[in-house]
Design an enzyme around this catalytic site. Sequence first.
Site, PDB file in Angstrom:
ATOM      1  N   ASP A   1       0.884  -1.170   0.000  1.00 59.12           N
ATOM      2  CA  ASP A   1       0.000   0.000   0.000  1.00 59.12           C
ATOM      3  C   ASP A   1       0.921   1.219   0.000  1.00 59.12           C
ATOM      4  OD1 ASP A   1      -2.368   1.594   0.267  1.00 59.12           O
ATOM      5  OD2 ASP A   1      -2.029   1.757   2.415  1.00 59.12           O
ATOM      6  N   SER A   2       0.308   2.391  -0.096  1.00 59.40           N
ATOM      7  CA  SER A   2       1.119   3.613  -0.012  1.00 59.40           C
ATOM      8  C   SER A   2       1.646   3.825   1.416  1.00 59.40           C
ATOM      9  CB  SER A   2       0.273   4.814  -0.420  1.00 59.40           C
ATOM     10  OG  SER A   2      -0.843   4.920   0.445  1.00 59.40           O
TER      11      SER A   2
ATOM     12  N   CYS B   1      -4.590  -1.670  -1.617  1.00 65.89           N
ATOM     13  CA  CYS B   1      -4.764  -0.242  -1.885  1.00 65.89           C
ATOM     14  C   CYS B   1      -5.862  -0.108  -2.929  1.00 65.89           C
ATOM     15  CB  CYS B   1      -3.446   0.318  -2.416  1.00 65.89           C
ATOM     16  SG  CYS B   1      -3.561   2.030  -2.919  1.00 65.89           S
TER      17      CYS B   1
ATOM     18  N   HIS C   1      -7.072   2.676   4.352  1.00 66.54           N
ATOM     19  CA  HIS C   1      -6.751   3.427   5.570  1.00 66.54           C
ATOM     20  C   HIS C   1      -7.978   3.576   6.486  1.00 66.54           C
ATOM     21  CE1 HIS C   1      -3.116   4.687   3.448  1.00 66.54           C
ATOM     22  NE2 HIS C   1      -2.688   5.302   4.533  1.00 66.54           N
TER      23      HIS C   1
ATOM     24  N   CYS D   1     -11.089   2.823   0.842  1.00 68.53           N
ATOM     25  CA  CYS D   1      -9.669   3.113   1.039  1.00 68.53           C
ATOM     26  C   CYS D   1      -9.250   2.276   2.235  1.00 68.53           C
ATOM     27  CB  CYS D   1      -9.466   4.604   1.325  1.00 68.53           C
ATOM     28  SG  CYS D   1      -7.769   5.018   1.811  1.00 68.53           S
TER      29      CYS D   1
ATOM     30  N   GLU E   1      -2.382   8.879   8.314  1.00 72.80           N
ATOM     31  CA  GLU E   1      -0.924   8.654   8.289  1.00 72.80           C
ATOM     32  C   GLU E   1      -0.217   9.531   9.318  1.00 72.80           C
ATOM     33  OE1 GLU E   1       1.253   6.632   6.612  1.00 72.80           O
ATOM     34  OE2 GLU E   1      -0.287   5.609   5.451  1.00 72.80           O
TER      35      GLU E   1
END
Length: 269
Positions: free
Chosen positions: A12-13, A75, A190, A188, A156
């Site tokens: 993932d990012s 992701c 996240h 998403c 993040e």
Amino acid sequence: MADNKSPIGIFDSGVGGLTVASAVKQLLPLESIVYFGDTAHLPYGDKSPEAILYYSKRITDFLLGHDCKVILAACNTVSATIWDELCRYTVSNAIPVNVIDPVVSSISQQYPGSSFGIIGTKNTISSGAYPEKIQRLIPGAKVSSMATPLLAPMIEEGFVDDDVSNAIIRTYLSDDRLKGTETLILGCTHYPIIRNQIIKYFDYKVNVVDSAMIVASHLRGILESKKLISNSPGNEDRFFVSDYTDYFGQIAEKFFKKQIVLKRVDLWR
Ligand code: DGL
């Protein structure tokens, strides 16, 4: 050649894919994981498809270099924008798995008559991937989607369960486009980290769906059907990032309930 002892590669990012990785670990405790968080390039949500493909290919090479049997793009942005290209790149060396198809298939069975709302990054929402795939499985489904680009960077940075995140979540979720939503898809990876805040905002009246467990159970099905399930404990899980961030280690330890050794690697030198 990868076999059942080979690890599962997940990327993932940033920290978002850890939500999927920890579900994989819960469901498939004998599997070992190689995780890559591309923290040097996040957020992916507003990058060009060319940049996302470039990053994802290097990460895929890295995971294939670890002999991974699966490349799991944890992701939505990757899954929505460059999935076909990445599959062509991965194919024959490992099984590519994305996070959108299993979710769409699951909700179409669980909530077929629902009115769907989707939140995700700018790229995921503008790709139209979710509405298109949902309407293919549930013709005529009511689907409304909205980009919520501040949420992934907010998470993040560790703004979770506090006034700042509550204010941002409230501002987004009160948007007219989400009025009447019965089932909200967290598009998403996240967002499960703020899942409780989202559920509370809706006063527990909306079904909130995220990809973590759905994808983990989809993955288990694939591994079983291909006889690639590990039947004895594998190597230690490994965690790599492209840049150190304050929050990554903390959240990884929270999810995996053990000390995590984070390694920084530069795949773009
Ligand atoms: N976790 C990611 C997703 O599911 C990426 C968020 C971002 O980097 O913008 O889309």
